[in-house]
Structure formats: structure tokens, C-alpha cells
Design an enzyme around this catalytic site. Sequence first.
Site, PDB file in Angstrom:
ATOM      1  N   ILE A   1       2.745   2.685   2.361  1.00 44.46           N
ATOM      2  CA  ILE A   1       4.061   2.577   3.002  1.00 44.46           C
ATOM      3  C   ILE A   1       4.982   1.714   2.146  1.00 44.46           C
ATOM      4  O   ILE A   1       6.132   2.077   1.883  1.00 44.46           O
ATOM      5  CB  ILE A   1       3.934   2.007   4.437  1.00 44.46           C
TER       6      ILE A   1
ATOM      7  N   HIS B   1       9.645   0.464  18.043  1.00 44.15           N
ATOM      8  CA  HIS B   1       8.383   0.926  17.435  1.00 44.15           C
ATOM      9  C   HIS B   1       8.383   2.449  17.251  1.00 44.15           C
ATOM     10  O   HIS B   1       7.559   3.168  17.825  1.00 44.15           O
ATOM     11  CB  HIS B   1       7.188   0.476  18.298  1.00 44.15           C
ATOM     12  N   ILE B   2       9.339   2.910  16.428  1.00 43.73           N
ATOM     13  CA  ILE B   2       9.461   4.353  16.187  1.00 43.73           C
ATOM     14  C   ILE B   2       9.208   4.691  14.720  1.00 43.73           C
ATOM     15  O   ILE B   2       9.644   5.729  14.231  1.00 43.73           O
ATOM     16  CB  ILE B   2      10.853   4.894  16.593  1.00 43.73           C
ATOM     17  N   GLY B   3       8.476   3.811  14.026  1.00 49.86           N
ATOM     18  CA  GLY B   3       8.242   4.005  12.591  1.00 49.86           C
ATOM     19  C   GLY B   3       7.778   5.404  12.229  1.00 49.86           C
ATOM     20  O   GLY B   3       8.262   6.003  11.276  1.00 49.86           O
TER      21      GLY B   3
ATOM     22  N   THR C   1       8.228  -3.656  10.078  1.00 48.35           N
ATOM     23  CA  THR C   1       7.900  -2.358  10.686  1.00 48.35           C
ATOM     24  C   THR C   1       6.386  -2.245  10.837  1.00 48.35           C
ATOM     25  O   THR C   1       5.863  -1.159  11.063  1.00 48.35           O
ATOM     26  CB  THR C   1       8.393  -1.169   9.813  1.00 48.35           C
TER      27      THR C   1
ATOM     28  N   GLU D   1       5.790  -6.738  22.611  1.00 49.45           N
ATOM     29  CA  GLU D   1       6.361  -5.406  22.860  1.00 49.45           C
ATOM     30  C   GLU D   1       6.035  -5.016  24.292  1.00 49.45           C
ATOM     31  O   GLU D   1       4.909  -5.224  24.720  1.00 49.45           O
ATOM     32  CB  GLU D   1       5.740  -4.376  21.913  1.00 49.45           C
TER      33      GLU D   1
ATOM     34  N   ARG E   1       3.546  -4.980  12.344  1.00 50.11           N
ATOM     35  CA  ARG E   1       3.087  -5.423  13.660  1.00 50.11           C
ATOM     36  C   ARG E   1       3.853  -6.675  14.057  1.00 50.11           C
ATOM     37  O   ARG E   1       3.937  -7.621  13.270  1.00 50.11           O
ATOM     38  CB  ARG E   1       1.584  -5.737  13.656  1.00 50.11           C
TER      39      ARG E   1
ATOM     40  N   ARG F   1      -3.778  -8.894  -0.757  1.00 49.43           N
ATOM     41  CA  ARG F   1      -5.119  -9.450  -0.959  1.00 49.43           C
ATOM     42  C   ARG F   1      -5.633  -9.057  -2.344  1.00 49.43           C
ATOM     43  O   ARG F   1      -6.271  -9.821  -3.036  1.00 49.43           O
ATOM     44  CB  ARG F   1      -6.077  -8.910   0.110  1.00 49.43           C
TER      45      ARG F   1
ATOM     46  N   GLY G   1       0.863  -1.186   0.000  1.00 49.47           N
ATOM     47  CA  GLY G   1       0.000   0.000   0.000  1.00 49.47           C
ATOM     48  C   GLY G   1       0.894   1.229   0.000  1.00 49.47           C
ATOM     49  O   GLY G   1       1.956   1.221  -0.625  1.00 49.47           O
TER      50      GLY G   1
HETATM   51  C1  GLV Z   1       1.753   2.697  14.562  1.00 48.92           C
HETATM   52  O1  GLV Z   1       2.121   1.571  14.798  1.00 48.92           O
HETATM   53  C2  GLV Z   1       0.595   3.003  13.781  1.00 48.92           C
HETATM   54  O2  GLV Z   1      -0.220   2.102  13.490  1.00 48.92           O
HETATM   55  O3  GLV Z   1       0.417   4.181  13.429  1.00 48.92           O
END
Ligand code: GLV
Length: 321
Positions: free
Chosen positions: A156, A285-287, A235, A266, A237, A177, A154
Site C-alpha cells: 500500500i 474507514h472506506i480505504g 488509513t 471507531e 488502524r 521493521r 509495503g
Molecule cells: C481493512 O481495514 C482491512 O484490513 O482490509
Amino acid sequence: MKVFITRIIPETGLELLRNAGIQYTEHREKRHLSPEELIAACKTHDALLSVGGNKINAAFLQACSHLKVVSLMAVGYDNVDVPAATALKIPIGNTPGVLSNATADTAFLLMLATARKAFYMHKVIGRGEWGFFEPTTNLGIELNGRTLGVLGLGKIGMALAKKCRGAFDMPLIYHNRHRNEEAEQLLGARYVSFEDLLKESDVLSLHAALTPETAGKFDAAAFAQMKPGSIFINTARGAMHNEQDLLAALESKTIWGAGLDVTNPEPMDQNNPLLNMPNVAVLPHIGSATVEARSGMARMAAENIIAGLKGEALPYGVNKV
Ligand code: GLV
Ligand code: GLV
């Protein structure tokens, strides 16, 4: 009208709320609220702006059915029971798009850091073990021309694919999908089965939503099909990978390396052996943790609150109520 906010959020969002005449309470402590505390706090507010993985499950929604809107400052909404919210006519909002670039940067950073053992080397220097120049040790691998495989192509994944193409001329394969025709035309993406994604990717990066279909998808059987020289990047889940199986796949050199911005569970335990492996890079988890992304997310989350409190459709809504 009053909103409860579960963390301190950027000023862009707070200013919008104030300008709309909405009062707010921020939970300013550096600890998670228990489910009971969250319910108690919401009882005295009209809306919830939720940051982080608070469980917005059926029990919460039933206890807080007075809420006019639940606005997530996040793109992922796997922590929300959306059908339960819809049944109770509670609109749910999220913040898609503004964090795509930041999250893609994080995946890109992890790819390169893993390929060159960068985080491990940094730690080694800190232990006083600089050593001397050895032509055969600490060797990484080059990403140039390698195949990028994306699960869940998608916004990202496409942002990542553009960076990888520009920087390293990496061809793109993906499994979704639904076919992503835009990516096929713009980026020459090739649609493959999940099995072929495992078999053909040199770097396999996850950008899908966490659903029953993607939960636990990367287990021993999946890693066994990947190339011995491949790098696994998550990055999205942590629950999409089995972390014991990932560790075993790395130890047995079934795959070459892994870069994680999300872990399972986490937070990751500080004694986790993954943290001492040269070919592994882990981030907490700093995406979306950039000034640009977080201020955009705060703005969108506030816009969803304002619309929801007016009884209007949310500009960035997840469900139709
Ligand atoms: C972070 O993990 C988000 O879903 O924005
Ligand atoms: C390495 O530093 C080299 O000079 O080749």
C-alpha cells in the site's frame, strides 16, 4: 458444508461459493453481531467468512474449534488471535494485494483534501457561508516536492509513493521493521529511523499493521517531533494514534493537518471537534471501498473458504496449521 458470512458481500464471492456447492448464510442486518451471537451462528456452520472487526479471539476460537477455516475479507488481521487459531489448527485467511491501490488512493485523497481544507470548505458552502474572494484566507499548502514519509512501506505504501511521485514529485523516506530493497531501487526510497521519519516528513502516512509495536505510536511525544507544516495521514488502524493527542497537536499547531480514514475509537463520535477543523479530513474507514477492490476481496475470501473446507492449504493464508 455451510459458511456463515457476517455481512452482505459482493456477488463475485457468493458465486464462487455456490459453484463449489457450498451453502451460506449472510447476516444481512446493518448492525454488529455480539460475540455471543457470532458464536451461536458459527455453531451451526463449518466455516466463517468475517467482514469487519469481529473479535476472533481465543474465547471465540475455543468455543468454535469445529470451524474448518476463518476467512477474513480484509488485509489486516489484528482482530485475530493467530497463535490461538494455529494451536487449534484453524487456518486463517486474508485478502492482501487487491486493496492496495484503493487504499493508497484513499491516503492520496486525504493528503490533498487536508492540504486544501477541501472537506471543511464543502461544509461551509452547505451552511450558506460561501463568502467572497479573499486572497489571505482559506489558504492551503502545496504538496509539490514535499517529502513523503511512510511508516510500514509495503504494497500500500509503495502504491501511494508512486502516485505521490507521479503527481507531486515527492521524495520518499520510510521506516520499517525490515528494509524494503525493492522500494529503495524502484522508488529511490531512503530508510530512516523512526525519529528521523517524524522529523523529516512533510506528509507522514501510516501503512503498517497494528501490532504491540505500532499501537499508540503516534502520541504527544511523537507529534511534538513532527514539523509544524506537516500532515499526518492514517488509513491503517486508528489504534496507532492517540486521538486526544492528535487533536491537541492540531490545536496547538504542532502539526499542520490530519487526514484519517481510521479513527480511535471507531466509529468517531459525531461531535468530535476534529470534524469541525479546517485542516482535517475524516472518512469512515472506506480505504478498500471500490468496486474493484471489494469484488477482488470477496473472490479471495471465497477461495480461502473453498480451500479450507476441502482441507487444503489456503491460497492466501496467514498461519500454517
Ligand atoms: C481493512 O481495514 C482491512 O484490513 O482490509
Ligand atoms: C481566482 O479565482 C483567480 O481568478 O485568481
